[in-house]
Design an enzyme around this catalytic site. Sequence first.
Site, PDB file in Angstrom:
ATOM      1  N   HIS A   1       3.248   3.362  -1.874  1.00  0.00           N
ATOM      2  CA  HIS A   1       3.051   4.034  -1.064  1.00  0.00           C
ATOM      3  C   HIS A   1       3.016   2.925   0.469  1.00  0.00           C
ATOM      4  O   HIS A   1       3.612   1.842   0.562  1.00  0.00           O
ATOM      5  CB  HIS A   1       0.944   3.943  -0.417  1.00  0.00           C
ATOM      6  CG  HIS A   1       0.809   3.171  -0.483  1.00  0.00           C
ATOM      7  ND1 HIS A   1       0.255   2.568  -2.518  1.00  0.00           N
ATOM      8  CD2 HIS A   1       0.032   2.776   0.422  1.00  0.00           C
ATOM      9  CE1 HIS A   1      -0.212   1.179  -2.223  1.00  0.00           C
ATOM     10  NE2 HIS A   1      -0.633   1.518  -0.259  1.00  0.00           N
TER      11      HIS A   1
ATOM     12  N   HIS B   1       6.417  -0.522   4.690  1.00  0.00           N
ATOM     13  CA  HIS B   1       6.811  -1.433   3.611  1.00  0.00           C
ATOM     14  C   HIS B   1       5.897  -0.674   2.338  1.00  0.00           C
ATOM     15  O   HIS B   1       5.266  -0.419   2.667  1.00  0.00           O
ATOM     16  CB  HIS B   1       6.581  -2.892   3.610  1.00  0.00           C
ATOM     17  CG  HIS B   1       4.873  -3.280   3.559  1.00  0.00           C
ATOM     18  ND1 HIS B   1       4.415  -2.966   5.043  1.00  0.00           N
ATOM     19  CD2 HIS B   1       4.171  -4.056   2.468  1.00  0.00           C
ATOM     20  CE1 HIS B   1       3.454  -3.328   4.032  1.00  0.00           C
ATOM     21  NE2 HIS B   1       3.303  -3.589   3.190  1.00  0.00           N
TER      22      HIS B   1
END
Length: 198
Positions: A49, A132
Amino acid sequence: MNDQTQPATVRVFIALAPPDHAKEELARELRPAQGTHPHMRWNRMEDWHITLAFLGEQPAEAVPLLRPPLAEIAADHQPLGLALRGSGTFDGRVLWSGVDGDLDELHVLAADVRTAVKDRGVVFEDRPLCPHLTLARARRGDRSSAGEIAEGFAGFAGRRWPAERLHLVGSNAGRSRGPIHYRDIEAWALGNGNRTAS
């Protein structure tokens, strides 16, 4: 003996999630490294995620307070075009894949989410956003594995995909010594509002 029980808490964050095809594309790139570095603690692909706001451990009663503002924010923001690209490490131990695409819009979405959380009185550490996906962690004392893997797929450039849902996620981190697992508490479609511009 004090018989009072501690209030229930939940570890939560707010995030976007890549679609399965984008995760599978990156997973194929990582497969050789997973074979050569089995000692790394690899995150489950289904848990990948992009965190917009990490709230940490919160009282369970804080969660219902977040639902209305997050639903409103999701309705007010259009889907974002994102792609997984490049790699790196945090502190030489945490391996990540970078994110490219509509980054200005991503930062605006994250800022709106964080403001809404603060407006509800939820206290959390408001760190700067660094989009990220966390992929794996090296064991303590291992300062080379994550860097070696990051170098191996630094040139990775995934296909663009639409981020279409805002997720409120709970995790079991810190509750056991087993692997971390995440679960959606709730998710809202982006751009689903019926508001008209004035």
